[in-house]
Design a protein around this motif. Structure first.
Motif, PDB file in Angstrom:
ATOM      1  N   LEU A   1      78.289  82.373 -40.575  1.00 26.86           N
ATOM      2  CA  LEU A   1      78.708  82.031 -42.110  1.00 26.86           C
ATOM      3  C   LEU A   1      77.169  81.658 -42.465  1.00 26.86           C
ATOM      4  N   VAL A   2      76.521  81.292 -41.945  1.00 21.75           N
ATOM      5  CA  VAL A   2      74.951  81.363 -42.824  1.00 21.75           C
ATOM      6  C   VAL A   2      73.939  82.885 -43.022  1.00 21.75           C
ATOM      7  N   CYS A   3      74.885  83.519 -42.128  1.00 25.37           N
ATOM      8  CA  CYS A   3      74.056  85.002 -41.832  1.00 25.37           C
ATOM      9  C   CYS A   3      75.021  86.065 -43.116  1.00 25.37           C
ATOM     10  N   LEU A   4      76.109  85.200 -43.565  1.00 25.75           N
ATOM     11  CA  LEU A   4      76.621  85.832 -44.127  1.00 25.75           C
ATOM     12  C   LEU A   4      76.970  85.351 -45.771  1.00 25.75           C
ATOM     13  N   PHE A   5      76.568  83.891 -46.012  1.00 27.48           N
ATOM     14  CA  PHE A   5      76.255  83.591 -46.855  1.00 27.48           C
ATOM     15  C   PHE A   5      75.382  82.835 -47.341  1.00 27.48           C
ATOM     16  N   GLY A   6      73.864  82.349 -46.103  1.00 22.89           N
ATOM     17  CA  GLY A   6      72.959  81.745 -45.865  1.00 22.89           C
ATOM     18  C   GLY A   6      71.326  83.494 -46.275  1.00 22.89           C
ATOM     19  N   TYR A   7      71.138  84.558 -45.179  1.00 19.36           N
ATOM     20  CA  TYR A   7      70.046  84.809 -45.229  1.00 19.36           C
ATOM     21  C   TYR A   7      70.617  86.245 -45.881  1.00 19.36           C
ATOM     22  N   THR A   8      71.659  86.865 -46.743  1.00 22.13           N
ATOM     23  CA  THR A   8      72.481  88.061 -47.518  1.00 22.13           C
ATOM     24  C   THR A   8      71.956  87.191 -48.636  1.00 22.13           C
ATOM     25  N   VAL A   9      72.265  85.540 -49.142  1.00 23.99           N
ATOM     26  CA  VAL A   9      71.854  85.358 -50.479  1.00 23.99           C
ATOM     27  C   VAL A   9      70.017  84.850 -50.565  1.00 23.99           C
ATOM     28  N   ALA A  10      69.603  84.571 -49.851  1.00 23.10           N
ATOM     29  CA  ALA A  10      68.142  84.734 -49.690  1.00 23.10           C
ATOM     30  C   ALA A  10      67.477  85.894 -50.055  1.00 23.10           C
ATOM     31  N   PHE A  58      61.700  81.080 -57.242  1.00 20.94           N
ATOM     32  CA  PHE A  58      62.836  79.877 -57.527  1.00 20.94           C
ATOM     33  C   PHE A  58      62.515  79.834 -59.280  1.00 20.94           C
ATOM     34  N   ALA A  59      60.941  79.863 -59.394  1.00 22.13           N
ATOM     35  CA  ALA A  59      60.967  79.009 -60.747  1.00 22.13           C
ATOM     36  C   ALA A  59      61.458  79.899 -61.563  1.00 22.13           C
ATOM     37  N   ASN A  60      61.346  81.194 -61.672  1.00 22.51           N
ATOM     38  CA  ASN A  60      61.778  82.840 -62.444  1.00 22.51           C
ATOM     39  C   ASN A  60      63.464  83.110 -63.063  1.00 22.51           C
ATOM     40  N   THR A  61      64.030  82.002 -61.593  1.00 25.68           N
ATOM     41  CA  THR A  61      65.708  81.971 -61.931  1.00 25.68           C
ATOM     42  C   THR A  61      66.333  81.722 -62.423  1.00 25.68           C
ATOM     43  N   GLY A  62      67.006  81.874 -63.765  1.00 30.18           N
ATOM     44  CA  GLY A  62      68.342  80.774 -63.882  1.00 30.18           C
ATOM     45  C   GLY A  62      68.983  79.864 -63.455  1.00 30.18           C
ATOM     46  N   SER A  63      69.521  80.256 -62.258  1.00 34.71           N
ATOM     47  CA  SER A  63      70.384  79.830 -60.973  1.00 34.71           C
ATOM     48  C   SER A  63      69.215  79.215 -60.236  1.00 34.71           C
ATOM     49  N   ALA A  64      68.165  79.257 -60.458  1.00 34.89           N
ATOM     50  CA  ALA A  64      67.521  78.120 -59.108  1.00 34.89           C
ATOM     51  C   ALA A  64      67.986  77.102 -58.956  1.00 34.89           C
ATOM     52  N   PRO A  65      68.494  75.986 -59.629  1.00 33.85           N
ATOM     53  CA  PRO A  65      68.771  74.539 -58.622  1.00 33.85           C
ATOM     54  C   PRO A  65      69.847  74.917 -57.898  1.00 33.85           C
ATOM     55  N   ALA A  66      70.598  75.968 -58.501  1.00 35.11           N
ATOM     56  CA  ALA A  66      72.213  76.042 -58.073  1.00 35.11           C
ATOM     57  C   ALA A  66      72.331  76.586 -56.460  1.00 35.11           C
ATOM     58  N   LEU A  67      71.213  77.773 -56.716  1.00 33.52           N
ATOM     59  CA  LEU A  67      70.689  78.650 -55.530  1.00 33.52           C
ATOM     60  C   LEU A  67      69.820  78.198 -54.629  1.00 33.52           C
ATOM     61  N   CYS A  68      69.661  76.951 -54.861  1.00 31.29           N
ATOM     62  CA  CYS A  68      68.553  76.268 -53.978  1.00 31.29           C
ATOM     63  C   CYS A  68      69.777  75.442 -52.965  1.00 31.29           C
ATOM     64  N   TYR A  69      70.530  74.766 -53.706  1.00 35.79           N
ATOM     65  CA  TYR A  69      71.098  73.704 -53.182  1.00 35.79           C
ATOM     66  C   TYR A  69      72.092  74.486 -52.537  1.00 35.79           C
ATOM     67  N   TRP A  70      73.174  75.606 -53.090  1.00 35.87           N
ATOM     68  CA  TRP A  70      73.236  76.432 -52.202  1.00 35.87           C
ATOM     69  C   TRP A  70      72.780  76.647 -50.913  1.00 35.87           C
ATOM     70  N   LEU A  71      71.799  77.258 -51.090  1.00 34.76           N
ATOM     71  CA  LEU A  71      70.892  77.954 -50.065  1.00 34.76           C
ATOM     72  C   LEU A  71      70.706  76.344 -48.661  1.00 34.76           C
ATOM     73  N   SER A 123      57.159  77.696 -48.328  1.00 40.62           N
ATOM     74  CA  SER A 123      56.666  79.090 -48.407  1.00 40.62           C
ATOM     75  C   SER A 123      57.833  79.703 -49.335  1.00 40.62           C
ATOM     76  N   ARG A 124      58.675  78.912 -50.108  1.00 47.16           N
ATOM     77  CA  ARG A 124      59.574  78.845 -51.387  1.00 47.16           C
ATOM     78  C   ARG A 124      60.587  79.986 -50.958  1.00 47.16           C
ATOM     79  N   VAL A 125      61.064  80.235 -49.593  1.00 46.04           N
ATOM     80  CA  VAL A 125      61.905  81.091 -49.378  1.00 46.04           C
ATOM     81  C   VAL A 125      63.373  80.993 -49.145  1.00 46.04           C
ATOM     82  N   SER A 126      63.620  78.900 -49.282  1.00 43.66           N
ATOM     83  CA  SER A 126      64.915  78.315 -48.955  1.00 43.66           C
ATOM     84  C   SER A 126      64.452  77.505 -49.231  1.00 43.66           C
ATOM     85  N   CYS A 127      65.292  76.862 -48.920  1.00 36.97           N
ATOM     86  CA  CYS A 127      65.500  75.026 -49.071  1.00 36.97           C
ATOM     87  C   CYS A 127      66.008  73.863 -48.444  1.00 36.97           C
TER      88      CYS A 127
END
Length: 206
Positions: free
Chosen positions: A60-69, A77-90, A162-166
């Motif tokens: 699950l973390v490989c398919l839905f965590g690492y791939t998304v990151a 994150f700062a230039n991504t419109g879905s940054a908050p949702a993306l950060c929360y998901w990761l 490092s801003r590569v995950s949350c």
């Protein structure tokens, strides 16, 4: 000296290459493990469902965590419109799968101890399907209950340095945030660690 910005730079290429290797090895390793665990020889062992659960958490973390990151380059994150949702998901998928693995290891330690203390082989005497389902559901509920509070206002998820995950906000000094961290560390790490050490300590005494 070349500036290392969030996109198209050496640091991101190194991060992407590293995550690709981890993702590939994780998928291959866990799929091969599942093939072995589903062999008839292992289906009757009580540890098999728990070992499968560990593989599922890793997948699950490989398919839905690492791939998304990697796909969204979370260094930006700062230039991504879905940054908050993306950060929360990761943060959620990383924490939930990690805590599910910790809970699974604690349960495995208890089952091993009980099997040896009763002069049984811990891997034998597999539970009924209903008992297994309740146990695995309990493990995942435990992980979700520990992970979900920041998404509901108790603490919050923020990018790691490092801003590569949350991850949860470990740095805030306000009482609410600190109380969540204490809750997470106590029930997510300290108590399972005590269970694991106590179980294997009991096994050692036998």
């Amino acid at each position: 000296m070349e500036e290392l910005g969030p996109h198209g730079n050496r640091s991101y290429l190194l991060y992407g290459a590293t995550m690709f290797v981890i993702l590939t090895l994780g998928l291959i390793g866990n799929f091969l493990t599942l093939i072995v665990l589903f062999h008839p020889q292992h289906r009757t062992k009580s540890m098999t469902p728990l070992m499968v659960n560990l593989c599922v958490a890793d997948l699950l973390v490989c398919l839905f965590g690492y791939t998304v990151a990697v796909n969204y380059n979370t260094a930006d994150f700062a230039n991504t419109g879905s940054a908050p949702a993306l950060c929360y998901w990761l943060a959620f998928i990383n924490a939930a799968t990690g805590l599910a693995s910790i809970g699974t290891l604690a349960v495995m330690a208890i089952i091993t101890y009980l099997g040896i203390s009763r002069n049984e082989i811990a891997q034998q005497n597999r539970m009924t399907g209903k008992a297994e389902m309740l146990l695995l559901t309990g493990i995942w509920l435990y992980a979700i209950v520990l992970t979900i509070p920041p998404a509901m206002g108790w603490n919050k998820f923020i990018p790691i340095p490092s801003r590569v995950s949350c991850h949860p906000d470990w740095y805030s000094q306000d009482l609410s945030s600190r109380s969540y961290i204490i809750y997470l560390v106590t029930f997510g790490f300290f108590i399972p660690l005590v269970i694991i050490l106590g179980s294997y300590g009991g096994i050692y005494r036998y």
